[in-house]
Design an enzyme around this catalytic site. Structure first.
Site, PDB file in Angstrom:
ATOM      1  N   SER A 107       0.857  -1.202   0.000  1.00  0.00           N
ATOM      2  CA  SER A 107       0.000   0.000   0.000  1.00  0.00           C
ATOM      3  C   SER A 107       0.880   1.235   0.000  1.00  0.00           C
ATOM      4  O   SER A 107       2.048   1.175   0.407  1.00  0.00           O
ATOM      5  CB  SER A 107      -0.870   0.021   1.264  1.00  0.00           C
ATOM      6  OG  SER A 107      -0.095   0.412   2.377  1.00  0.00           O
ATOM      7  N   ASP A 108       0.344   2.360  -0.454  1.00  0.00           N
ATOM      8  CA  ASP A 108       1.033   3.592  -0.123  1.00  0.00           C
ATOM      9  C   ASP A 108       0.822   3.803   1.373  1.00  0.00           C
ATOM     10  O   ASP A 108      -0.087   3.227   1.977  1.00  0.00           O
ATOM     11  CB  ASP A 108       0.539   4.792  -0.955  1.00  0.00           C
ATOM     12  CG  ASP A 108       1.586   5.918  -0.946  1.00  0.00           C
ATOM     13  OD1 ASP A 108       2.488   5.888  -0.079  1.00  0.00           O
ATOM     14  OD2 ASP A 108       1.515   6.827  -1.796  1.00  0.00           O
ATOM     15  N   TRP A 109       1.662   4.646   1.945  1.00  0.00           N
ATOM     16  CA  TRP A 109       1.710   4.738   3.411  1.00  0.00           C
ATOM     17  C   TRP A 109       0.437   5.399   3.967  1.00  0.00           C
ATOM     18  O   TRP A 109       0.289   6.611   3.905  1.00  0.00           O
ATOM     19  CB  TRP A 109       2.963   5.496   3.818  1.00  0.00           C
ATOM     20  CG  TRP A 109       4.187   4.637   4.046  1.00  0.00           C
ATOM     21  CD1 TRP A 109       5.019   4.715   5.129  1.00  0.00           C
ATOM     22  CD2 TRP A 109       4.744   3.592   3.219  1.00  0.00           C
ATOM     23  NE1 TRP A 109       6.023   3.780   5.032  1.00  0.00           N
ATOM     24  CE2 TRP A 109       5.886   3.075   3.870  1.00  0.00           C
ATOM     25  CE3 TRP A 109       4.376   3.006   2.008  1.00  0.00           C
ATOM     26  CZ2 TRP A 109       6.658   2.038   3.352  1.00  0.00           C
ATOM     27  CZ3 TRP A 109       5.148   1.974   1.487  1.00  0.00           C
ATOM     28  CH2 TRP A 109       6.264   1.505   2.154  1.00  0.00           C
TER      29      TRP A 109
END
Ligand code: BGC
Length: 725
Positions: A230-232
């Site tokens: 995932s992006d953060w």
């Protein structure tokens, strides 16, 4: 090598959950009992980021994490050189491994849809073929080092404005023909072992958990079997993510147990709402990745960082990424003037002559081992027989934002970023300083033989989390450049910037060089171009429009989108395929500099153009070869980049789309034969009905040129049969 299936069988449900979510800001949980180490990640596209505490965005600051600062992806792409992209990847992978990382969160390959996007400097181009070709080489280079690339951000992450919630509405054809091809190339051809989901939404879901992008397209159509990270902070829903979404959830907060794929998932599995089998594939993919990276093996490449080979290659990339935009009457290159009786006097003006850009811009910041500023590079190139003085010329008033506050990322999940404007501060403090700086410079100019202005943008503008609100040069630079061009005939303008700017003074300036952030040896590279040790060969990877109003997203009112009734912003990509040069060439909109453009100190001539078409019907293969002779007609070795565009005879297709390019090195006076080969794939469009790419019979245009506007040869070919791909 461990047997991954049997390892999976030994894992408890708690252990599986540990593997699929962050247990640190840049790592998941390892399982000591089974000798499964944590998977350690790091940003980013321009070099391996400094070390942070595991659970806090405070840098460790122990001086052991200085690294090679590579040119931005825009600068790399401006080389139009896949071989350099491969070396770039080798360096990035080697340094990541050298710093003990398993995954490097690079490259960034989103399409530059609007010049306002704050992260454009981290991306390569407005064109998917150029991006895909370079990204593929880059990924291969990275992964030779037992390190995984992480191509990002999948997908449609084309603006920073409200990036955490904005929904991109894109029709299927545009999605497949413009926004997905570079990802397909880098993931499937390039074999990137991981990919990062995007923050924004698509098709009603967040990209990190949406079925359409991650399951239907990535897994079912493309058969991608790597790990999706995932992006953060990009995961919002436990159930959805468990079923369709990312394999590994990362975020910016230290409450690791509360991540959606942590305790909340555990609870739902215990209560039977989500089957345990839903996460087995995620674990399997992560373990398989670790096995590919030889994380279970006693022998693994050690990598290395800060070695001189890396430094010299980043210099070469910077040299080839610099774009010469104007050189009327061959004013450049300048001589270094070695007359000791009458030393040459050079005045360097502008904040970007001395600024380091490594440490800003958001997650791509780098703690550079060193950074050769343009001023230092120029002085080193000149030596002691010339005089080189510096004046700032313009006043930088937003210093605080430039190098980034230490823990901006801790707050990065907030959706509303705004920059405060303070009119009275502008009038009372900033304006007087601007006037004073300009006066100082204009008073000094008559005492110099040459004036080199080095301005542009910095990471207050080219930055994660914000888009620009206009395309103007900040800090009153237009006024400074105009005044300098009035004050001296001997002015060279150099702009360092991650995205295009308006240039209202363009007709008053005869010599103009442009580059994106060009890495730790950028100052040397710039000096070499100015004084002719390097013959410039960079080409623009995006159109420089005359003004913001001319850009497609303005014309179609399709940026930054509208608030929807559901409480978040929707941005409809109503310009469809008309992005960048596809739009300007189709609609005949004049531009400042076209896509693919760049000058050289050499001159080139192309002749003897030919097209041959072969249909190897037995194997269903179409082959169209466009050839010519190219000659360097100057007395200097140089490089030219030939670009082959195709015009497809279907409604809503742009006039031309890039399909092949080749950068050709030619010694002084040398002639070479060049052939660019197209296959049926290069004439195909996406068929919504048939859910695949199809080449239809028809008359196709071919354009061979040195930019989207400098077409040297135009012809058409007939394709008589259909090809479904
Ligand atoms: C960025 C990613 C980056 C991640 C980790 C996010 O804010 O969008 O590109 O890799 O942070 O720093």
């Amino acid at each position: 090598m461990k047997n991954i299936q049997s390892l999976l069988k030994q894992l408890t449900i708690e252990e599986k959950i540990k593997i699929i979510h962050g247990n640190g800001l840049f790592q998941n949980g390892g399982i000591e009992r089974l000798n499964i180490p944590p998977l350690v990640m790091s940003d980013g596209p321009n070099g391996v980021r400094q070390e942070f505490q595991n659970d806090d965005w405070t840098p460790i600051n122990d001086s052991g994490d200085y690294v090679t600062w590579l040119p931005s992806n825009t600068c790399l792409a401006s080389t139009w050189n896949p071989e350099l992209a491969y070396y770039f990847g080798q360096i990035l992978g080697n340094e990541a491994r050298g710093r003990g990382k398993d995954v490097i969160l690079a490259p960034g390959i989103n399409i530059k849809r609007t010049p306002l996007c704050g992260r454009n400097f981290e991306y390569m181009s407005e064109d998917p073929i150029l991006t895909g070709t370079l990204a593929t080489s880059l990924v291969r280079g990275i992964q030779e080092n037992d390190v995984a690339a992480c191509v990002k951000h999948f997908a449609l992450n084309n603006q920073e404005f409200e990036r955490m919630s904005v929904e991109a509405e894109v029709d299927e054809k545009t999605l497949y023909e413009l926004y997905l091809p570079a990802f397909h190339e880098a993931l499937i051809e390039g074999g990137s072992l991981t990919v990062m989901g995007a923050y924004n939404r698509f098709d009603g879901d967040f990209c990190c958990e949406g079925k359409k992008l991650l399951q239907d397209i990535l897994r079912d159509e493309w058969h991608y079997d790597g790990v999706v990270v995932s992006d953060w902070g990009g995961v919002h829903n436990t159930e959805q993510t468990a079923l369709y979404g990312v394999d590994l959830e990362m975020s910016v907060t230290p409450d690791f147990d509360n991540y959606k794929l942590a305790e909340p998932l555990h609870e739902k599995i215990k209560s039977g709402e989500i089957p345990e089998s839903a996460i087995d594939n995620k674990v399997l993919r992560i373990l398989t990745l670790m096995s590919h990276l030889r994380m279970f093996s006693p022998v693994r490449r050690p990598g290395c960082f800060n070695v001189s080979r890396h430094q010299s290659i980043v210099e070469q990339i910077a040299e080839e990424g610099i774009v010469l935009l104007k050189n009327d009457k061959n004013y450049l290159p300048l001589s270094t003037g070695q007359n000791t009786q009458n030393p040459k006097k050079i005045l360097v003006v502008g904040d970007n002559a001395t600024r380091t850009h490594a440490c800003g811009g958001g997650s791509s910041e780098v703690k550079a081992l060193y950074d050769i500023s343009p001023l230092l590079g120029i002085r080193m190139a000149l030596g002691g027989n010339a005089r080189c003085d510096f004046l700032p010329g313009y006043y930088v008033d937003n210093e605080k934002n430039v190098c980034g506050e230490v823990d901006w990322q801790a707050d990065s999940l907030q959706t509303d970023y705004s920059k405060a404007e303070n009119q009275s501060q502008f009038e009372n403090e900033i304006l007087p300083k601007r006037k004073q700086y300009l006066k100082e410079v204009l008073d000094a100019v008559p005492g110099y033989d040459e004036v080199i202005f080095i301005g542009g943008l910095n990471h207050a503008y080219d930055t994660e989390g914000f888009d620009r609100t206009d395309m103007k040069l900040p800090y009153g630079q237009d006024e400074v450049i105009t005044a300098l061009s009035d004050a001296t005939e001997h002015l060279t303008v150099i702009l360092i910037h991650g995205s295009p700017v308006e240039m209202p003074w363009i007709d008053k300036v005869h010599s103009l060089i442009s580059t994106s952030y060009c890495g730790m040896n950028g100052g040397h590279a710039i000096a070499k171009v100015i004084f002719g040790a390097v013959n410039p060969s960079g080409r623009l990877t995006e159109t420089y429009p005359l003004c913001l109003a001319d850009t497609p997203t303005e014309a179609y009112h399709s940026y930054p989108g509208e608030m929807g009734e559901d409480g978040h912003r929707h941005v409809t990509y109503s310009e469809k395929l008309m992005v960048g040069y596809r739009y300007y060439t189709s609609k005949d909109i004049p531009v400042l500099f076209p896509f693919g453009y760049g000058l050289s100190y050499s001159t080139f001539v192309c002749r003897n153009f030919r097209v041959t078409q072969r249909n190897m019907s037995s194997i269903g293969e179409l082959q169209v070869t466009v050839s010519c002779e190219i000659q360097n007609t100057s007395s200097r070795d140089g490089k030219e980049t030939l670009q082959l565009y195709v015009g497809i005879p279907e409604p809503e297709q742009p006039k031309m789309s890039l399909r092949r390019f080749e950068k050709i090195s030619l010694k002084a006076t040398e002639t070479k034969e060049v052939s660019l080969i197209l296959t049926q794939k290069d004439f195909a469009t996406y068929s919504i009905k048939r859910k695949c790419f199809v080449t239809n019979p028809g008359t196709y245009e071919l354009y061979l040129g040195t930019s989207a506007l400098d077409i040297l040869y135009h012809t058409s070919i007939e394709i008589t049969q259909e090809y479904a791909l």
